[in-house]
Write an enzyme that holds these catalytic residues in place. Structure first.
Site, PDB file in Angstrom:
ATOM      1  N   GLU A 226     -12.600  -1.823  12.207  1.00  0.00           N
ATOM      2  CA  GLU A 226     -12.603  -1.152  10.908  1.00  0.00           C
ATOM      3  C   GLU A 226     -13.761  -1.612  10.027  1.00  0.00           C
ATOM      4  O   GLU A 226     -14.478  -0.784   9.453  1.00  0.00           O
ATOM      5  CB  GLU A 226     -11.267  -1.415  10.203  1.00  0.00           C
ATOM      6  CG  GLU A 226     -11.205  -0.818   8.811  1.00  0.00           C
ATOM      7  CD  GLU A 226      -9.853  -1.026   8.145  1.00  0.00           C
ATOM      8  OE1 GLU A 226      -8.967  -1.650   8.754  1.00  0.00           O
ATOM      9  OE2 GLU A 226      -9.685  -0.554   7.006  1.00  0.00           O
TER      10      GLU A 226
ATOM     11  N   GLU B  55       0.812  -1.210   0.000  1.00  0.00           N
ATOM     12  CA  GLU B  55       0.000   0.000   0.000  1.00  0.00           C
ATOM     13  C   GLU B  55       0.854   1.272   0.000  1.00  0.00           C
ATOM     14  O   GLU B  55       0.564   2.241   0.686  1.00  0.00           O
ATOM     15  CB  GLU B  55      -0.975  -0.004   1.183  1.00  0.00           C
ATOM     16  CG  GLU B  55      -1.952  -1.183   1.115  1.00  0.00           C
ATOM     17  CD  GLU B  55      -2.982  -1.231   2.251  1.00  0.00           C
ATOM     18  OE1 GLU B  55      -2.751  -0.589   3.268  1.00  0.00           O
ATOM     19  OE2 GLU B  55      -3.994  -1.928   2.082  1.00  0.00           O
TER      20      GLU B  55
ATOM     21  N   ASP C   3      -8.711  -8.750   4.308  1.00  0.00           N
ATOM     22  CA  ASP C   3      -8.387  -7.641   5.201  1.00  0.00           C
ATOM     23  C   ASP C   3      -9.455  -7.472   6.281  1.00  0.00           C
ATOM     24  O   ASP C   3     -10.202  -6.499   6.254  1.00  0.00           O
ATOM     25  CB  ASP C   3      -8.260  -6.352   4.377  1.00  0.00           C
ATOM     26  CG  ASP C   3      -7.641  -5.225   5.182  1.00  0.00           C
ATOM     27  OD1 ASP C   3      -7.120  -5.498   6.274  1.00  0.00           O
ATOM     28  OD2 ASP C   3      -7.686  -4.072   4.720  1.00  0.00           O
TER      29      ASP C   3
END
Lengths: 680, 680
Positions: free
Chosen positions: B385, B278, B357
């Site tokens: 998240e 990333e 993820d």
């Protein structure tokens, strides 16, 4: 990363553009800020008595004899008389501002003639603007907004006016900008964002001295300055208990605040207000109408000759997507049409050209014809929020010209309705034309250098909506590349016509189809996201499912929006048979297999037009590449680098639009592309 | 707006939780930071000689006789022996940290017994952690990141460690936090974000003195401190020409930098590294492997006994959505499995529990069983998240327990593989368990007060994965509400079980179905956006069209991801017949009419489970409302206000999930809901 040259590009007023006026002798008759500006523009010419000078600038109180003329027609309001005789040029404006504009017009005329390969014939011309009000709105924030940045929906760097929470000390760049605007006839500028945040609210009070500095600059170029103000100012700035427009203390507060403004800036233009819209405060909170709200400010401005520009962009931005009956397109008409006749004389109701929000294709807003006793201004968007954000080439003039020429009430064009006083039935005076500017601190002013043409075109169409988009482009090219030799200029003009004439149609062809609008990435409004706004509170839906797409806005079976139009448009749009293809999905929900007037089905049209439009980018890039030998001479290297950088991004983005939409509609419809082109 | 009380909530360690230990006399035998902490915890008790004190804390070098015991088994590594006899409690830790943890464990045992309505029997217990490494990672930034804020993926206010670009002066709150972590057995803390921005990179060098202050706090609670470091440090901080792991200057730079760290913090834990992921720099840029990269840092840390925690979260985040062959789920295995055996002994490879993820439902990552000669740590995400961002109740322990108990190689559980040395074929020592923390400066530590239970549960499962989620919740309730009377405590426990036991399953049932994942609003990862990531570069697609949905990851016809699993899972997941319903769309693309093992079709499952899950929220809210009479006594008013505020938002959001997904799948499939419930 953008390649940024250290010098600011002169846009369409390089020194060469004024050279025809400064090569001989010159005289400017009279005094005042605009005539002083004219004097500076002619400083390269030797001074001479007015009777004898090659170039003369004067105002309407000058005598023909003094100017060396046999006779002199009276210049019209806001306009000028231009006399060309024996190589002499005499510009006589109705006032200093008009005279200055006339001087720039003479440069324009010369440039256009040069491109056409002819000389300017002797004679007398009388020129006045079609729109008495020609305004540029800036959505500039004083501080950098955490989401919107310094300039809301700006794609050209920071604000020309503000930096780090205050008006810039150095206004040299604002002078340059004002000069550009004067040359295209703009006469009013609103310097701050219609979304008035707390910091900007204080421009009205604590920062008046700084606003006056901006007004000083614009005054020298014939423009008055407006402020966007918060309807919540009495509470926010005055610490009153209410903002109620009928409250005596509120009225007194606005009167006193406005008196102070005019004590500082005697020719202040007035206020721009976005009320009860997207979170801004407004009269609804007090059970009052928008007429009550606007008239409150009008009352305070009237003694000083100021104007309230009240925006009609009012809708429910907290809509529930489950609610299929509420139609955002209806909102402005529903809110404002019933108020016709109730606005004070110094209120201008500013209406976006379409019912939604500056999409690449919308029908004309019916509000523009719905309020014959109201001064209605039409608002365009020069900044390319939904049209490629100055990364895509999208010359907007063709669409604007179409809107302005649209006979909305079956008789008058939109331009005529905005210019006012069209008939005894429509007694309202001018609302005029307004637009959201596309400039910033960028060295090319507008990010994409070719986007300069949009700002140029807005001014020119506000002056004369009969100009064609191609004529305006010719003017802009001839002025911008005035330093090129004749052969180069001709080639540049040809290349830019090839790139720009159809650029908006091309952008439309690879983005949202058939008038459906949006399909952009939420928030940033750049790049495709077919379902990005589909379940949002913003009222911008397309209702695509496995069978079809579109919004039924008919009276018969839909939201009834078509009924807001006068004849013949209500019938034209209501019927599938007569609704134009390019607005089909704005007005109707149809199956993917629906056959367009063009003969194609809806889904095949989506497939074809997106693929075709991207293929056309070869020609766009080729046209620019054809000028490669001029880079470094007629075309500055930095200009070329910027254009090529933007073209590359345009292609990348256009391919993304094409592929996402083709895939989306294939997944939804299950219908193959009849041409067999790849769908991912 | 959140209601924020002025006081910090004590989480699961209110004074009452330790009251059973501080009511009599106490002795702490020995010295050192952790024993000093134990002494402070027992400060309410009168001091007494160790032989006679009611509560005794000591380390393994103490003699049984000195402690007043007949005999004393040796405490196991990292663990403690606890002897209860005749009302006395003696805790003997392997070292000071273990002794302190044993003291907190005694409080936990007492609290659980109280809730169960029984007393703690006399006897000897020997307790050691299942996972030798139990680490919390903090994604805290020193400065507020323009997009990610102060704590990346944090939903509980600012950073406990950093403010305004530096380590806080006042670390009192860090002390409180370290105390909470010690009580659940955490032994390592990484204090900064794995996305190491320029400011945070300097923690390794310029800010060492401040890092040492943090390490001092954690040391007193038995934890070592790690830093997340940038693989680009040699260039960024050392101004070298390269970061190449095989370059001599680079190796020297890391050695010297690491020597300086240990000179300042002798018990420093080591480095956490997110490389080539990333946008972070990594060894790929130099044509080196991740083993080369990790071993570079391992070499520098080895002389000091430090550890490299190298993250396996490496994938192409610039994927082209048109490319159907690339599968992000494969990436970690493809990158890392071939490197097994090539990592230095002091490298721990930290692998997310699933291949994507931290979605609400993923299969277990095959990487965890694929590298028998590598120390593999399993990474969980306590911060929610993708599981409601501490606005939704989502007690994560049931899922974690399922992952940890999953027999990935057909023989060993994930917990066993992480704990290491499972067999001669699997010689690797412990990688352990790590998790991303959910705390911040919020007065309730975690935003949603009930999210405290997730942090608690992570520590407990890292200690003992055989604990049930319900047992852990009992512990947490009994400690947190230790001040409640018995009847109130029983009611609170019942209510919280009703709210929390099935909360994650409920969240799963109203969000993305059947293992498909994502469908969240891009960027923020909160709230539904069915197509939000469908045309993105992130590799997270569902491929829904009018006929069906899902990702074909089979060997036979798909991306081949199932082939990364050992038997029997590769066969189980490969076959539609045996693939479990809850992971169906992760492994297979199926028509909406596919019949699940449950007997429902895919589309009817989507319709039903979303509607049913939202209906269950009545019971969740009802359970909390049933405690209304305890508010102000056993339940603080601010706690109640915060829970109610979050429940309201959970309902709003869950309804949105339900309605958007039901509408989306109805539009796509055209299949009505067999139950006739409304689809918008």
């Amino acid at each position: 990363m953008s390649s940024t040259p250290s010098r600011v590009h002169p846009a369409w007023l390089p020194p060469e553009a004024l050279a025809p006026l400064t090569s001989g002798t010159a005289a400017v008759v009279g005094d005042g800020p605009c005539l002083d500006t004219a004097r500076r523009e002619l400083a390269g010419a030797r001074p001479a008595p007015a009777r004898e000078a090659d170039v003369v600038v004067a105002t309407g109180d000058a005598c023909a004899d003094d100017l060396g003329l046999a006779e002199l027609p009276a210049p019209p309001p806001r306009g000028a008389v231009t006399v060309r005789t024996g190589g002499r040029l005499v510009v006589v404006g109705h006032d200093g501002a008009a005279a200055l504009r006339g001087l720039y017009a003479a440069a324009r005329t010369a440039a256009r003639a040069r491109l056409a390969g002819r000389s300017t014939p002797d004679g007398v011309s009388i020129d006045a603007p079609e729109q008495p009000r020609r305004m540029l709105d800036h959505w500039d924030n004083m501080e950098v907004h955490p989401v919107m940045g310094q300039v809301e929906r700006g794609y050209a760097g920071g604000s020309l006016f503000f930096e780090a929470g205050r008006v810039r000390d150095d206004l040299a760049r604002v002078h340059e900008y004002a000069r550009l605007l004067a040359s295209i006839g703009i006469d009013a500028v609103a310097v701050n964002n219609v979304n008035v945040h707390e910091r900007e609210a204080h421009l009205l009070t604590d920062d008046l001295a700084d606003v006056a500095r901006l007004a000083d600059v614009f005054r020298a170029y014939g423009m008055v300055t407006y402020l966007s103000v918060s309807f919540g100012s009495p509470r926010l700035l005055g610490h009153l208990a209410t903002n109620d427009p009928l409250d005596e203390d509120v009225r007194a507060w606005w009167r006193q605040a406005t008196d102070r403004v005019y004590a500082t800036i005697p020719d202040f233009g007035g206020y721009v207000v976005k009320a009860d819209s997207e979170g801004q405060p407004g009269p609804f909170a007090y059970g009052r109408t928008h007429a009550d709200g606007a008239n409150l400010l009008a009352e305070a401005l009237r003694p000083h000759g100021g104007t309230v520009v009240w925006r009609a962009f009012v809708y429910d931005h907290r809509q529930d997507w489950r609610d299929r009956s509420t139609d955002r397109a209806r909102a402005a008409h529903d809110h404002f049409a019933p108020l016709d006749g109730r606005f004070a004389e110094n209120v201008v109701l500013q209406v976006k050209h379409g019912p939604m929000d500056f999409q690449v294709r919308e029908p004309v807003s019916p509000v523009i014809a719905a309020m014959p006793r109201t001064r209605v201004a039409v608002e365009l968007q020069v900044t390319q929020e939904y049209t490629g954000q100055q990364r895509h080439v999208a010359y907007l003039a063709p669409a604007w010209r179409e809107y302005l020429g649209f006979r909305l009430d079956g008789e008058h064009t939109v331009a005529q309705l905005a210019a006012g006083e069209t008939s005894p039935d429509r007694p309202q005076p001018a609302g005029g034309l307004a637009a959201v500017s596309n400039v910033g601190t960028d060295a090319f002013w507008t990010g994409h250098p070719l986007a300069q043409a949009n700002l140029y075109a807005f001014g020119r169409l506000a002056w004369d909506s009969s100009l064609t988009a191609e004529e305006i482009l010719d003017e802009w090219v001839a002025l911008t590349f005035a330093g090129a030799d004749d052969a180069a200029l001709t080639r540049i003009a040809a290349a830019l016509h090839a790139m720009m004439d159809d650029s908006l149609a091309r952008y439309e062809a690879y983005t949202a189809p058939l008038g459906i609008g949006f399909m952009v990435t939420p928030g940033v409004h750049y790049g495709p996201s077919v379902e990005g706004y589909e379940y949002s509170p913003w009222g911008t839906y397309h209702f695509a499912d496995r069978d079809g797409i579109g919004v039924d806005r008919t009276v018969a079976t839909g939201t009834g929006y078509t009924g807001q139009y006068p004849s013949p448009w209500r019938e034209t749009y209501e019927s599938l048979e007569t609704c134009p293809d390019e607005l089909l999905l704005f007005f109707h929900h149809v199956p993917y297999t629906h056959v367009l007037h063009s003969g194609s089905t809806v889904v095949q049209h989506v497939y074809d037009s997106r693929a075709d439009a991207v293929e056309q980018l070869d020609d766009v890039e080729g046209a620019w590449a054809s000028l490669a030998d001029l880079v470094g001479t007629a075309v500055p290297e930095a200009y070329d680098a910027r254009v090529r950088e933007r073209l590359a991004e345009q292609r990348r983005s256009a391919v993304e639009w094409r592929d996402q939409l083709r895939t989306y509609f294939h997944r939804a419809s299950g219908i193959p592309d009849a041409t067999g082109r790849a769908i991912y």
